[in-house]
Write an enzyme that holds these catalytic residues in place. Structure first.
Site, PDB file in Angstrom:
ATOM      1  N   GLU A   9       8.312  15.566  15.805  1.00  0.00           N
ATOM      2  CA  GLU A   9       8.904  15.410  14.473  1.00  0.00           C
ATOM      3  C   GLU A   9       8.225  16.399  13.516  1.00  0.00           C
ATOM      4  O   GLU A   9       7.023  16.305  13.267  1.00  0.00           O
ATOM      5  CB  GLU A   9       8.681  13.974  13.981  1.00  0.00           C
ATOM      6  CG  GLU A   9       9.404  13.696  12.692  1.00  0.00           C
ATOM      7  CD  GLU A   9       9.133  12.286  12.168  1.00  0.00           C
ATOM      8  OE1 GLU A   9       7.995  11.816  12.271  1.00  0.00           O
ATOM      9  OE2 GLU A   9      10.079  11.674  11.650  1.00  0.00           O
TER      10      GLU A   9
ATOM     11  N   LYS B 295       0.868  -1.180   0.000  1.00  0.00           N
ATOM     12  CA  LYS B 295       0.000   0.000   0.000  1.00  0.00           C
ATOM     13  C   LYS B 295       0.905   1.230   0.000  1.00  0.00           C
ATOM     14  O   LYS B 295       1.468   1.603   1.020  1.00  0.00           O
ATOM     15  CB  LYS B 295      -0.888  -0.018   1.246  1.00  0.00           C
ATOM     16  CG  LYS B 295      -2.248   0.643   1.086  1.00  0.00           C
ATOM     17  CD  LYS B 295      -2.247   2.093   0.654  1.00  0.00           C
ATOM     18  CE  LYS B 295      -1.984   3.047   1.770  1.00  0.00           C
ATOM     19  NZ  LYS B 295      -1.911   4.456   1.423  1.00  0.00           N
TER      20      LYS B 295
ATOM     21  N   GLU C 293       8.614   0.900  11.444  1.00  0.00           N
ATOM     22  CA  GLU C 293       9.713   1.863  11.257  1.00  0.00           C
ATOM     23  C   GLU C 293       9.071   3.234  11.319  1.00  0.00           C
ATOM     24  O   GLU C 293       8.387   3.640  10.378  1.00  0.00           O
ATOM     25  CB  GLU C 293      10.348   1.677   9.871  1.00  0.00           C
ATOM     26  CG  GLU C 293      11.026   0.356   9.661  1.00  0.00           C
ATOM     27  CD  GLU C 293      12.380   0.289  10.323  1.00  0.00           C
ATOM     28  OE1 GLU C 293      12.882   1.319  10.816  1.00  0.00           O
ATOM     29  OE2 GLU C 293      12.940  -0.814  10.356  1.00  0.00           O
TER      30      GLU C 293
ATOM     31  N   CYS D 235      13.118  10.482   7.841  1.00  0.00           N
ATOM     32  CA  CYS D 235      12.854   9.999   9.201  1.00  0.00           C
ATOM     33  C   CYS D 235      14.053  10.238  10.120  1.00  0.00           C
ATOM     34  O   CYS D 235      13.889  10.514  11.295  1.00  0.00           O
ATOM     35  CB  CYS D 235      12.491   8.532   9.169  1.00  0.00           C
ATOM     36  SG  CYS D 235      13.673   7.553   8.240  1.00  0.00           S
TER      37      CYS D 235
END
Ligand code: NAD
Length: 497
Positions: free
Chosen positions: A399, A189, A265, A300
């Site tokens: 973040e 996906k 992750e 990331c």
């Protein structure tokens, strides 16, 4: 090499795949739904892409399960799977210009980065797992002479791979390459912001000889397509890359369905620690700038917290802000561009809100801070540097996923360790020093999946990558990634006295 290509003209010649890829064919959604895939380069609608719903996900899982049960891929010898995966890698390499262009149009990264960075890494990843898979041996346990205990690794079955938009194909390859190498079927996906390259690659997988149903791609949205995948009773594992917030949902989906294996992750807030004794402060400054402005900070492990020793603070920050000038956002289709667009309007707004919050909470804006190039219809933010940031401020804790650097000063190594680890994330830490014992001491103290010393480079496909704490669990890359896509079977045989 990409020099000499007129990428805008090439874009006009592309054929876009806009349907789901299930059972070896492109198909519409059962309910006919599509969504607008918008390019952040200039805000135009690139394609109306199939929006997969639960019925389509179910169809993809059934195709994957059927291929797995028939053994059309899983029962091939590792050597045969190796040959096919290497052919697959070759086909991706052959179409690398086209795939890189799809990535740039879909998520706004500079074409040079897409072509020379992402696509090279994707090809290497698929080839590497192909090469590896016929070189891994199983085990025999040290039992008494009366028994023979075989410990064998088996594929899990159907693996759902859910990926983000920041490195659309690379994040997908980190999952589908080891999952396929191990013999699983995959339902991928892609993120709704960047589905195009995955759909094209699915077609290349079929061309390479991966049998129909083994590799499926279902574009669509989290709440519909992904939730259906996460809760599906016939999916054996979910391998997810994305935000921590969404990652946690998969633990719930798994617990409320069939207890499927989940690996996550997730986000990061990488501390980049620079000591005054750093041997090459210019290299450290380049690392700091590239670490936060590469891919517009949508990385990331972006080095978003610059922890700098107080006595070099002024000189070092001066170097970083000067280098930031090289990252002024410009046309992603120009091969000289170093920083392109944000992925979409929502992400742009989110980052601008964090910049406003930083100012509001008392950080000093040293550079940038504004949205630019609005006349293009696309989404661009200047390289932004905050100084005098306190590690308790929102911009140091959450973040941001944008080109926004938070500068924090420290006086001692112990203080640097405390600040670096004072985060709910633990994906990576960077460290610059000339002192070997200090480097080892700090590397050992870091609660992070990767620590880099005197470089921002955390290594290629041969090393594992993943997080401590709320950056997730499980590792992508390296042979360790195969652990996520296999399970161990013990066969214990009585061989008599
Ligand atoms: P995201 O979590 O919003 O989306 C990731 C995927 O989850 C997408 O495919 C999306 O459709 C799906 N999703 C979204 N909402 C959902 C929901 N409610 N239920 C189920 N699925 C849902 O992340 P993003 O914005 O696409 O990507 C950015 C994030 O990815 C950042 O947090 C970044 O740190 C992380 N990331 C981590 C790594 C790593 O290796 N650790 C690598 C790249 C990106």
């Amino acid at each position: 090499m990409i020099a000499g290509i007129d990428w805008r003209a090439e874009a006009g010649r592309l054929t876009l795949r806009d349907k789901a890829f299930i059972g070896g064919a492109f198909v519409d959604a059962a309910n006919g739904e599509t969504f607008d895939d918008i390019s952040p380069v200039d805000g135009t609608v690139l394609a109306k892409v199939v929006s997969a719903g639960p019925e389509d996900v179910d169809r993809a899982v059934k195709a994957a399960r059927s291929a797995f049960e028939k053994g059309v891929w899983a029962d091939q010898s590792p050597k045969a799977r190796k040959r096919t995966l290497i052919k697959f890698a070759d086909l991706i390499a052959k179409h690398a210009d086209e795939l890189a262009l799809l990535e740039t149009l879909d998520m706004g990264k500079p074409i040079a980065n897409a072509r020379n960075g992402d696509l090279r890494a994707v090809v290497e990843c698929v080839r590497w797992y192909g090469e590896a898979i016929d070189k891994i041996y199983d085990e025999i346990a040290p039992t008494a002479k009366t028994a023979l205990a075989l410990i064998t690794r088996e594929p899990l079955g159907v693996v759902g791979a859910v990926v983000p938009w920041n490195f659309p194909l690379l994040m997908a390859a980190w999952k589908f390459a080891p999952a396929l190498a191990a013999g699983n079927s995959v339902v991928l996906k892609p993120a709704e912001q960047s589905p195009l390259s995955a759909l094209r690659v699915a077609e290349l997988a079929l061309e390479a000889g991966i049998p129909p149903g083994v590799f499926n791609v279902v574009p669509g949205f989290g709440e519909t397509a992904v939730q259906a995948l996460g809760r599906h009773p016939d999916v054996d594992a979910i391998s997810f890359t994305g935000s921590t917030e969404v990652g946690k949902l998969f633990l719930k989906y798994s617990g409320e369905s069939n207890m499927k294996v989940v690996s996550l992750e997730c986000g990061g807030k990488t501390p980049n620690i620079v000591f005054a004794d750093t041997p090459d402060l210019d290299a450290a400054a380049s690392g700091a700038a590239d670490g936060i402005f590469y891919n517009s900070g949508q990385v990331c492990d972006a080095a978003s917290r610059l922890l700098v020793e107080e006595k070099i603070h002024d000189a070092f920050l001066d170097k970083v802000t000067k280098l930031a000038a090289n990252y002024q956002p410009s046309d992603p289709l120009d091969q000289k561009t170093q920083m392109g667009a944000m992925v979409d309007g929502t992400q742009t707004k989110r980052v601008l809100n964090y910049i406003a919050k930083g100012k509001q909470e008392g950080a000093a804006l040293a550079l940038g801070g504004k949205q630019v190039r609005t006349e293009t219809g696309g989404f661009y933010i200047e390289p932004t540097v905050f100084d005098r940031v306190d590690n308790k401020m929102t911009i140091a804790r959450e973040e941001i996923f944008g080109p926004v650097l938070s500068t924090i000063t420290f006086k001692t190594a112990d203080e640097a360790i405390r600040l670096a680890n004072d985060s709910s994330y633990g994906l990576e830490a960077n460290l610059w020093t000339n002192d070997l014992s200090k480097a080892h001491k700090i590397a050992r103290a870091m609660r992070a999946g990767t620590v880099t010393i005197n470089t921002r480079d955390g290594g290629g496909i041969e090393v594992p990558f993943g997080g401590y704490k709320q950056s997730g669990f499980g590792r992508d890359k390296s042979l360790h990634a195969l652990e996520k896509y296999t399970q161990l079977k013990t066969t214990y045989i009585n061989v008599g006295p």
